[in-house]
Design an enzyme around this catalytic site. Structure first.
Site, PDB file in Angstrom:
ATOM      1  N   THR A  84       0.957  -1.447   0.232  1.00  0.00           N
ATOM      2  CA  THR A  84      -0.341  -0.069  -0.157  1.00  0.00           C
ATOM      3  C   THR A  84       1.400   1.604  -0.013  1.00  0.00           C
ATOM      4  OG1 THR A  84      -2.086  -1.004   1.034  1.00  0.00           O
ATOM      5  CG2 THR A  84      -1.341   1.433   1.530  1.00  0.00           C
TER       6      THR A  84
ATOM      7  N   ALA B 137      -2.813  -3.144  -2.163  1.00  0.00           N
ATOM      8  CA  ALA B 137      -4.192  -3.787  -1.517  1.00  0.00           C
ATOM      9  C   ALA B 137      -5.490  -2.568  -2.746  1.00  0.00           C
ATOM     10  CB  ALA B 137      -4.254  -3.819  -0.210  1.00  0.00           C
TER      11      ALA B 137
ATOM     12  N   GLY C 242      -6.125 -11.950   1.607  1.00  0.00           N
ATOM     13  CA  GLY C 242      -6.865 -12.722   2.885  1.00  0.00           C
ATOM     14  C   GLY C 242      -6.018 -12.622   4.960  1.00  0.00           C
TER      15      GLY C 242
ATOM     16  N   TYR D  90      -7.861  -8.031   7.821  1.00  0.00           N
ATOM     17  CA  TYR D  90      -8.490  -7.242   7.115  1.00  0.00           C
ATOM     18  C   TYR D  90      -9.843  -8.136   7.183  1.00  0.00           C
ATOM     19  CZ  TYR D  90      -5.564  -3.809   6.552  1.00  0.00           C
ATOM     20  OH  TYR D  90      -4.058  -2.787   6.751  1.00  0.00           O
TER      21      TYR D  90
HETATM   22  C1  LIG Z   1       4.694  -0.419   3.306  1.00  0.00           C
HETATM   23  C2  LIG Z   1       4.126  -1.137   3.426  1.00  0.00           C
HETATM   24  C3  LIG Z   1       2.552  -1.687   2.137  1.00  0.00           C
HETATM   25  C4  LIG Z   1       2.187  -2.291   2.835  1.00  0.00           C
HETATM   26  N1  LIG Z   1       0.613  -2.923   1.961  1.00  0.00           N
HETATM   27  C5  LIG Z   1       0.917  -4.195   1.887  1.00  0.00           C
HETATM   28  C6  LIG Z   1      -1.049  -4.620   1.315  1.00  0.00           C
HETATM   29  O1  LIG Z   1      -1.601  -3.598   0.505  1.00  0.00           O
HETATM   30  N2  LIG Z   1      -1.211  -5.661   1.138  1.00  0.00           N
HETATM   31  C7  LIG Z   1      -0.022  -6.646   2.231  1.00  0.00           C
HETATM   32  O2  LIG Z   1      -1.452  -8.170   2.122  1.00  0.00           O
HETATM   33  N3  LIG Z   1       0.270  -6.391   2.445  1.00  0.00           N
HETATM   34  C8  LIG Z   1       1.052  -5.256   2.852  1.00  0.00           C
HETATM   35  N4  LIG Z   1       1.820  -4.762   3.602  1.00  0.00           N
HETATM   36  C9  LIG Z   1       2.533  -6.118   4.309  1.00  0.00           C
HETATM   37  C10 LIG Z   1       4.076  -6.412   2.805  1.00  0.00           C
HETATM   38  O3  LIG Z   1       3.068  -6.789   1.301  1.00  0.00           O
HETATM   39  C11 LIG Z   1       4.967  -8.097   3.646  1.00  0.00           C
HETATM   40  O4  LIG Z   1       4.231  -9.200   3.860  1.00  0.00           O
HETATM   41  C12 LIG Z   1       5.954  -7.491   4.967  1.00  0.00           C
HETATM   42  O5  LIG Z   1       5.974  -5.712   3.693  1.00  0.00           O
HETATM   43  C13 LIG Z   1       6.723  -8.351   5.003  1.00  0.00           C
HETATM   44  O6  LIG Z   1       7.718  -8.583   3.884  1.00  0.00           O
HETATM   45  P1  LIG Z   1       9.288  -7.633   3.479  1.00  0.00           P
HETATM   46  O7  LIG Z   1      10.373  -8.673   4.997  1.00  0.00           O
HETATM   47  O8  LIG Z   1       9.847  -8.355   3.139  1.00  0.00           O
HETATM   48  O9  LIG Z   1       8.706  -6.339   3.851  1.00  0.00           O
HETATM   49  C14 LIG Z   1       2.624  -3.759   3.329  1.00  0.00           C
HETATM   50  C15 LIG Z   1       3.900  -3.318   3.832  1.00  0.00           C
HETATM   51  C16 LIG Z   1       4.357  -2.039   3.823  1.00  0.00           C
HETATM   52  C17 LIG Z   1       5.861  -1.999   4.323  1.00  0.00           C
END
Ligand SMILES: Cc1cc2nc3c(=O)[nH]c(=O)nc-3n(C[C@H](O)[C@H](O)[C@H](O)COP(=O)(O)O)c2cc1C
Length: 428
Positions: A91, A122, A237, A241
């Protein structure tokens, strides 16, 4: 066409592949008369002794070669192919008034590579689905038209683009709801006000006869996503949410057929999966789950059982992938652990689910390579590191240093800063 890579047979062969049963999808497409789409999925065969490809591989691959046919060789890990690396949904709050903007075309195409899978942020399925400022939608004609050039920009670079679709449920406030009404949920228990700095409004429990309407919103939104050009959709899922508000027993306090037993709590999610598989084809559908997370107070007392139940139940619909978040992740935060710790907690779900399995959360190059080498996942999704490194696949290939992410610009609405201005390797 998904996750395609034409890799030379001579590349080092080890453990990265789509799950062998990804062939089932191919079979389904053949049965639908789409023989021209037949692709040999990358299948781990464990016959490269000492990690050296053998002459028998030449026989094997040439047996399966046809004029113009695509063979995907087994790959070696995330640092060898862009195809092992997925952009996790992120996001970014830059879709003003829920309308995706031209700067998103720059952002996503910066991260696109041939055959690499990007999962778009999302995106709301209806006007009751939103809970944060400037998050995109896919429920109006205007949204569809606005997504089209963004999808085109990714496709021009050969990327595979799925749209994550969500309904936030109770993670919302009156301000985001039509006519200032209460957000809807599985329950009328609200998120604790001021959690994450927001005064969440008390939700209204959906009546049983309203649930099919929400399933239908997902169905129509998926149809819109395909019209916008996306290769498929990911059902959100995860992360507390609406769907998780049904899945998890510490939130869902219903007494009807959508609450109580595991089977009942999973019913809503599986009804959405089924509706989407019927609407756009199972090969265009994935789902993201986070049974271990307690983000937004969505907790389950037995996450192992919940994850495994879903993995097994999803097999019935033969969807393209299951995308699971590691227990070490809570929303956008990763809990600290030993540097290279891989608890393999998701392994039972990976084993149970018969198609492509994506793991996410706290991965870096070495952890990702290890997970693939251990056959723990088919693909690894990267969030913060891909956000800050538009050329992450190339950097992994070269084992080059990475840009650091700047958390303070994650959610600001600037069309450039912290969004499209992270430098590529040459400029770094
Ligand atoms: C800025 C930001 C926005 C995120 N938005 C979403 C999202 O829209 N949908 C989602 O399922 N997870 C979202 N997440 C979670 C990430 O998809 C991911 O699961 C989380 O950052 C852990 O992975 P990483 O260690 O590779 O960053 C978001 C995370 C961050 C940092």
């Amino acid at each position: 066409m998904l996750f395609v890579l034409i890799a030379p047979v001579s590349s080092t062969v080890s453990a990265f592949s789509l799950h062998p049963s990804a062939l089932c999808n191919t079979q389904a497409r053949i049965e639908r008369g789409l023989a021209r789409l037949i692709v040999l999925a990358p299948l781990t065969r464990n016959r490269s002794y000492g990690h050296v490809p053998q002459p028998h591989a030449a026989v094997y691959y040439s047996q399966r070669t046809t004029k113009g046919g695509l063979l995907i060789a087994e790959a070696t890990g995330i640092s060898d192919t862009a195809q092992g690396i997925v952009l996790a949904p992120l996001t970014r709050n830059r879709s003003y008034n829920n309308v995706p903007q031209p700067h998103a075309a720059v952002y996503y195409s910066q991260r696109a590579t041939k055959g690499g899978l990007l999962i778009a942020e999302a995106t709301g399925v209806s006007d009751t689905a939103q809970g944060y400022p400037h998050t995109p939608g896919i429920w109006t004609k205007e949204h569809v038209e606005a997504w089209k050039p963004i999808v085109d920009a990714v496709h021009q670079k050969g990327g595979v683009f799925f749209l994550q679709m969500w309904h936030v449920g109770r993670v919302s406030t009156y301000d985001f709801q039509p006519n200032g009404q209460a957000p809807v949920s599985s329950t009328d228990k609200g998120v604790t006000p001021s959690l994450e700095g927001v005064e969440w409004s008390p939700p209204r429990r959906l009546r049983k006869d309203e649930v099919p309407g929400i399933v239908n919103d997902f169905r129509l939104a998926a149809r819109n996503a395909i019209e916008a050009g996306f290769d498929g959709v990911e059902i959100h899922g995860a992360n507390g949410y609406l769907i998780e508000q049904f899945l998890k027993d510490q939130v869902n306090d219903r007494t009807d057929e959508y609450g109580g037993s595991l089977e009942n709590r999973c019913r809503f999610a599986l009804e959405i999966v089924e509706a989407l598989a019927n609407e756009i084809g199972s090969h265009r559908v994935g789902i993201r789950l986070s049974p271990y997370s307690d983000f937004m107070e969505a907790i389950d007392s037995d996450p192992d059982a919940l994850g495994l139940y879903m993995a097994n139940a999803l097999n019935k619909f033969n969807i393209q992938y299951l995308h699971m978040i590691e227990p070490r992740v809570v929303g956008a935060r990763v809990l600290q652990g030993p540097e290279d710790e891989i608890p393999h907690r998701l392994l039972p779900m990976r084993k149970a689910f018969k198609n492509t399995f994506i793991a996410a959360g706290g991965y870096n190059r070495s952890k990702g390579n290890r997970a693939i080498a251990d056959d723990y996942a088919d693909l690894i999704a990267f969030g913060r590191l891909f956000l800050a490194n538009p050329d992450l696949p190339r950097r992994y290939e070269l084992d080059a240093p990475l840009n650091k992410y700047n958390r303070s610009t994650f959610y600001i609405s600037d069309p450039v800063v912290g969004y499209t201005d992270y430098p590529f390797l040459e400029e770094a």
